[in-house]
Design a protein around this motif. Structure first.
Motif, PDB file in Angstrom:
ATOM      1  N   VAL A 107      28.062  22.089  46.181  1.00 18.54           N
ATOM      2  CA  VAL A 107      29.513  22.259  46.094  1.00 18.54           C
ATOM      3  C   VAL A 107      30.053  22.597  47.484  1.00 18.54           C
ATOM      4  O   VAL A 107      29.440  23.369  48.243  1.00 18.54           O
ATOM      5  CB  VAL A 107      29.877  23.354  45.072  1.00 18.54           C
ATOM      6  N   THR A 108      31.211  22.052  47.824  1.00 18.86           N
ATOM      7  CA  THR A 108      31.757  22.192  49.175  1.00 18.86           C
ATOM      8  C   THR A 108      33.013  23.048  49.246  1.00 18.86           C
ATOM      9  O   THR A 108      33.631  23.141  50.301  1.00 18.86           O
ATOM     10  CB  THR A 108      32.054  20.807  49.771  1.00 18.86           C
ATOM     11  N   GLN A 109      33.412  23.672  48.147  1.00 21.26           N
ATOM     12  CA  GLN A 109      34.586  24.551  48.152  1.00 21.26           C
ATOM     13  C   GLN A 109      34.315  25.750  47.244  1.00 21.26           C
ATOM     14  O   GLN A 109      33.639  25.615  46.209  1.00 21.26           O
ATOM     15  CB  GLN A 109      35.840  23.800  47.676  1.00 21.26           C
ATOM     16  N   ASP A 110      34.833  26.883  47.615  1.00 19.86           N
ATOM     17  CA  ASP A 110      34.608  28.095  46.825  1.00 19.86           C
ATOM     18  C   ASP A 110      35.336  28.007  45.488  1.00 19.86           C
ATOM     19  O   ASP A 110      36.323  27.280  45.336  1.00 19.86           O
ATOM     20  CB  ASP A 110      35.087  29.314  47.606  1.00 19.86           C
ATOM     21  N   TRP A 111      34.849  28.752  44.489  1.00 16.41           N
ATOM     22  CA  TRP A 111      35.397  28.703  43.137  1.00 16.41           C
ATOM     23  C   TRP A 111      35.139  30.046  42.467  1.00 16.41           C
ATOM     24  O   TRP A 111      34.354  30.855  42.948  1.00 16.41           O
ATOM     25  CB  TRP A 111      34.763  27.565  42.333  1.00 16.41           C
ATOM     26  N   GLY A 112      35.815  30.256  41.320  1.00 19.85           N
ATOM     27  CA  GLY A 112      35.737  31.559  40.686  1.00 19.85           C
ATOM     28  C   GLY A 112      35.227  31.548  39.261  1.00 19.85           C
ATOM     29  O   GLY A 112      35.142  30.497  38.611  1.00 19.85           O
ATOM     30  N   GLU A 113      34.905  32.731  38.791  1.00 20.80           N
ATOM     31  CA  GLU A 113      34.476  32.954  37.413  1.00 20.80           C
ATOM     32  C   GLU A 113      35.179  34.209  36.917  1.00 20.80           C
ATOM     33  O   GLU A 113      35.028  35.274  37.512  1.00 20.80           O
ATOM     34  CB  GLU A 113      32.954  33.140  37.340  1.00 20.80           C
ATOM     35  N   ALA A 114      35.956  34.073  35.839  1.00 19.70           N
ATOM     36  CA  ALA A 114      36.652  35.224  35.257  1.00 19.70           C
ATOM     37  C   ALA A 114      36.157  35.447  33.823  1.00 19.70           C
ATOM     38  O   ALA A 114      35.049  35.052  33.468  1.00 19.70           O
ATOM     39  CB  ALA A 114      38.163  35.020  35.319  1.00 19.70           C
ATOM     40  N   GLY A 115      36.995  36.041  32.980  1.00 22.74           N
ATOM     41  CA  GLY A 115      36.537  36.477  31.664  1.00 22.74           C
ATOM     42  C   GLY A 115      36.886  35.578  30.507  1.00 22.74           C
ATOM     43  O   GLY A 115      36.866  36.023  29.346  1.00 22.74           O
ATOM     44  N   GLY A 124      29.304  21.704  18.145  1.00 22.08           N
ATOM     45  CA  GLY A 124      29.009  23.123  18.247  1.00 22.08           C
ATOM     46  C   GLY A 124      28.845  23.556  19.683  1.00 22.08           C
ATOM     47  O   GLY A 124      29.196  22.853  20.623  1.00 22.08           O
ATOM     48  N   GLY A 125      28.287  24.754  19.872  1.00 19.99           N
ATOM     49  CA  GLY A 125      28.124  25.286  21.219  1.00 19.99           C
ATOM     50  C   GLY A 125      29.452  25.692  21.819  1.00 19.99           C
ATOM     51  O   GLY A 125      30.471  25.796  21.140  1.00 19.99           O
ATOM     52  N   GLN A 126      29.453  25.921  23.115  1.00 18.79           N
ATOM     53  CA  GLN A 126      30.641  26.391  23.819  1.00 18.79           C
ATOM     54  C   GLN A 126      31.180  25.317  24.757  1.00 18.79           C
ATOM     55  O   GLN A 126      31.535  25.591  25.897  1.00 18.79           O
ATOM     56  CB  GLN A 126      30.305  27.669  24.591  1.00 18.79           C
ATOM     57  N   CYS A 127      31.255  24.102  24.243  1.00 21.96           N
ATOM     58  CA  CYS A 127      31.674  22.978  25.079  1.00 21.96           C
ATOM     59  C   CYS A 127      33.101  22.523  24.805  1.00 21.96           C
ATOM     60  O   CYS A 127      33.504  21.429  25.209  1.00 21.96           O
ATOM     61  CB  CYS A 127      30.711  21.796  24.907  1.00 21.96           C
ATOM     62  N   GLY A 128      33.878  23.350  24.125  1.00 25.36           N
ATOM     63  CA  GLY A 128      35.270  22.992  23.875  1.00 25.36           C
ATOM     64  C   GLY A 128      36.215  23.511  24.929  1.00 25.36           C
ATOM     65  O   GLY A 128      37.269  22.931  25.183  1.00 25.36           O
ATOM     66  N   GLY A 129      35.856  24.610  25.570  1.00 28.72           N
ATOM     67  CA  GLY A 129      36.729  25.227  26.555  1.00 28.72           C
ATOM     68  C   GLY A 129      37.723  26.170  25.915  1.00 28.72           C
ATOM     69  O   GLY A 129      38.033  26.068  24.725  1.00 28.72           O
ATOM     70  N   GLY A 130      38.217  27.112  26.703  1.00 32.25           N
ATOM     71  CA  GLY A 130      39.201  28.063  26.217  1.00 32.25           C
ATOM     72  C   GLY A 130      40.263  28.309  27.271  1.00 32.25           C
ATOM     73  O   GLY A 130      40.215  27.748  28.367  1.00 32.25           O
ATOM     74  N   ALA A 131      41.231  29.129  26.936  1.00 29.69           N
ATOM     75  CA  ALA A 131      42.313  29.428  27.869  1.00 29.69           C
ATOM     76  C   ALA A 131      41.763  30.134  29.104  1.00 29.69           C
ATOM     77  O   ALA A 131      41.040  31.124  28.984  1.00 29.69           O
ATOM     78  CB  ALA A 131      43.358  30.290  27.181  1.00 29.69           C
ATOM     79  N   PRO A 132      42.102  29.643  30.300  1.00 27.39           N
ATOM     80  CA  PRO A 132      41.576  30.265  31.517  1.00 27.39           C
ATOM     81  C   PRO A 132      42.258  31.588  31.816  1.00 27.39           C
ATOM     82  O   PRO A 132      43.401  31.827  31.426  1.00 27.39           O
ATOM     83  CB  PRO A 132      41.881  29.240  32.596  1.00 27.39           C
ATOM     84  N   MET A 133      41.531  32.447  32.510  1.00 28.69           N
ATOM     85  CA  MET A 133      42.079  33.691  33.029  1.00 28.69           C
ATOM     86  C   MET A 133      42.252  33.559  34.532  1.00 28.69           C
ATOM     87  O   MET A 133      41.686  32.648  35.159  1.00 28.69           O
ATOM     88  CB  MET A 133      41.159  34.859  32.684  1.00 28.69           C
ATOM     89  N   ALA A 134      43.021  34.444  35.115  1.00 30.06           N
ATOM     90  CA  ALA A 134      43.232  34.411  36.560  1.00 30.06           C
ATOM     91  C   ALA A 134      41.893  34.499  37.283  1.00 30.06           C
ATOM     92  O   ALA A 134      41.087  35.383  37.015  1.00 30.06           O
ATOM     93  CB  ALA A 134      44.143  35.563  36.995  1.00 30.06           C
ATOM     94  N   GLY A 135      41.659  33.557  38.185  1.00 30.13           N
ATOM     95  CA  GLY A 135      40.413  33.522  38.941  1.00 30.13           C
ATOM     96  C   GLY A 135      39.382  32.572  38.394  1.00 30.13           C
ATOM     97  O   GLY A 135      38.344  32.355  39.028  1.00 30.13           O
ATOM     98  N   ASP A 136      39.609  31.979  37.222  1.00 25.65           N
ATOM     99  CA  ASP A 136      38.657  31.037  36.644  1.00 25.65           C
ATOM    100  C   ASP A 136      38.686  29.696  37.368  1.00 25.65           C
ATOM    101  O   ASP A 136      39.736  29.230  37.825  1.00 25.65           O
ATOM    102  CB  ASP A 136      38.989  30.777  35.167  1.00 25.65           C
ATOM    103  N   ALA A 137      37.515  29.044  37.412  1.00 29.85           N
ATOM    104  CA  ALA A 137      37.447  27.643  37.824  1.00 29.85           C
ATOM    105  C   ALA A 137      37.696  26.767  36.604  1.00 29.85           C
ATOM    106  O   ALA A 137      37.209  27.049  35.509  1.00 29.85           O
ATOM    107  CB  ALA A 137      36.084  27.327  38.422  1.00 29.85           C
ATOM    108  N   THR A 138      38.478  25.710  36.782  1.00 31.01           N
ATOM    109  CA  THR A 138      38.734  24.725  35.734  1.00 31.01           C
ATOM    110  C   THR A 138      38.504  23.330  36.319  1.00 31.01           C
ATOM    111  O   THR A 138      38.127  23.190  37.482  1.00 31.01           O
ATOM    112  CB  THR A 138      40.178  24.824  35.201  1.00 31.01           C
ATOM    113  N   TRP A 139      38.762  22.311  35.549  1.00 27.35           N
ATOM    114  CA  TRP A 139      38.592  20.930  36.026  1.00 27.35           C
ATOM    115  C   TRP A 139      39.463  20.675  37.262  1.00 27.35           C
ATOM    116  O   TRP A 139      39.065  19.951  38.163  1.00 27.35           O
ATOM    117  CB  TRP A 139      38.948  19.956  34.904  1.00 27.35           C
ATOM    118  N   THR A 140      40.627  21.304  37.294  1.00 22.15           N
ATOM    119  CA  THR A 140      41.549  21.082  38.415  1.00 22.15           C
ATOM    120  C   THR A 140      41.646  22.267  39.367  1.00 22.15           C
ATOM    121  O   THR A 140      42.097  22.113  40.502  1.00 22.15           O
ATOM    122  CB  THR A 140      42.964  20.756  37.904  1.00 22.15           C
ATOM    123  N   HIS A 141      41.253  23.451  38.931  1.00 26.19           N
ATOM    124  CA  HIS A 141      41.424  24.661  39.737  1.00 26.19           C
ATOM    125  C   HIS A 141      40.096  25.191  40.270  1.00 26.19           C
ATOM    126  O   HIS A 141      39.095  25.206  39.544  1.00 26.19           O
ATOM    127  CB  HIS A 141      42.078  25.779  38.916  1.00 26.19           C
TER     128      HIS A 141
END
Length: 361
Positions: A107-115, A124-141
């Motif tokens: 990866v060539t750019q920094d990114w975040g992980e929030a709650g 099943g599993g956790q592959c649906g995604g949920g509402a992001p929190m401030a500081g989260d990495a997303t497909w676009t952020h």
């Protein structure tokens, strides 16, 4: 590690004294952060920063998922030489029926992980995604909601650092074996920590469904969390003797010797002077580098240490204690040291050989 023993190899006017054993160390690290980048055709930003799974591949609805993992390698000395790197993850969920290749891309750019937490995805599993929190990495952020990737889906090297075939059995491990590029990636992160943004795990996105979920660092079972195994060589303690001393009015040349090796740690390491003139005024010149060219003083005496940055240390006894602390920041550092003596007949400085001390294990 075996205790080092001294060996000597003469090369012109330089002799090398070094430990013959290599300090090889293997560490296993869990991620410092791991997330999923969820593609969403409706344009929603989705995340799963605190979930126990990250997802890779394409789900049954044709939406892509990419895992991003980073590891804190700051505990590896900056002077270490990385020799082997491998990554293992454990399959938590699978909706595919065939093994699929997955690549690790730097990866060539920094990114975040929030709650944030994901809702269940298709299969099943956790592959649906949920509402992001401030500081989260997303497909676009990179960091929701303000900072974005230059390219949606993450910024990463197009060429994979390593690729492996990931099977279909839940609970089975997938391993990316060491490659020259994986080694180079981690070496770069150790040497230049500001470039450590981890890897993006890219699955088969040519068809659907190929999605798999893997356990993250948040999983309750430690054995199921991702594990990065790094093997590295620490610098080996060495002493290079440079040039020869001169005698002045003495019967033999002034000579600088070391007792032991500048190993980290070595509380009893010391140096001492012998030979040269009989006068009591003696000292040591310590510098950050050897002089590019010996500086002649006359009478066969020369300065070998870099004078602009030299520090003079008086000799208060027959030996100069130089205890080496247990500080990994010293590993790989080198400092030249040379002995000096005042000769009263005639009045001049008499010099010894220089010792270039390299700190290591």
């Amino acid at each position: 590690m075996n205790a080092p023993r001294l060996v000597t190899a003469a090369v012109g006017s330089l002799s090398l004294f070094a430990g013959t054993s290599i300090a090889q160390v293997t560490v296993t690290l869990e991620p410092s952060r791991d997330v999923t980048l969820f593609e969403d055709t409706s344009g929603r930003a989705l995340a799963n920063g605190a979930g126990s799974q990250f997802c890779v591949g394409v789900d049954a609805a044709g939406r892509r998922k990419r895992g991003v993992l980073a590891f804190d390698v700051s505990g590896i000395p900056s002077a270490a030489t990385i020799t082997s790197v491998s990554l293992q993850v454990v399959i938590a969920m699978n909706i595919d029926y065939s093994p699929r290749d997955s690549g690790l891309h730097r990866v060539t750019q920094d990114w975040g992980e929030a709650g944030s937490l994901s809702v269940p995805g298709l299969g099943g599993g956790q592959c649906g995604g949920g509402a992001p929190m401030a500081g989260d990495a997303t497909w676009t952020h990179t960091f929701f909601p303000g900072s974005t990737w230059a390219t949606p889906g993450g910024d990463f090297d197009a060429t994979a650092s390593a690729t492996t075939s990931v099977g279909i059995t839940v609970g089975a491990a997938a391993t990316w074996a060491s490659t020259a590029q994986l080694v180079a990636d981690v070496q770069g992160w150790v040497t230049t920590p500001g470039t450590n943004f981890g890897w993006l795990m890219l699955g088969d996105e040519s068809l659907s469904p190929t999605a798999r979920a893997f356990f993250t660092r948040e999983d309750a079972t430690a054995a199921q969390r991702p594990q990065l195994t790094v093997t590295y060589d620490e610098p080996t303690a060495a002493i290079a003797s440079v040039g020869t001393g001169c005698s002045g009015s003495g019967a033999s040349n002034l000579s600088l010797q070391a007792s032991g090796l500048p190993q980290v740690p070595n509380p009893s390491f010391s140096v001492s002077l012998s030979g040269g003139p009989a006068g009591p005024i003696r000292g040591y010149a310590l510098s950050f580098a050897l002089s590019p060219v010996p500086i002649p003083l006359g009478g066969g005496c020369s300065i070998f240490v870099g004078l602009p940055f030299a520090t003079i240390i008086p000799a208060l006894g027959p030996t100069l204690p130089l205890p080496v602390p247990n500080n990994p920041d010293l590993l790989g550092a080198s400092f030249p040291l040379q002995g000096l003596a005042l000769d009263a007949a005639p009045t001049l400085f008499v010099t010894s050989n220089a010792l270039n001390l390299t700190f290591g294990r």
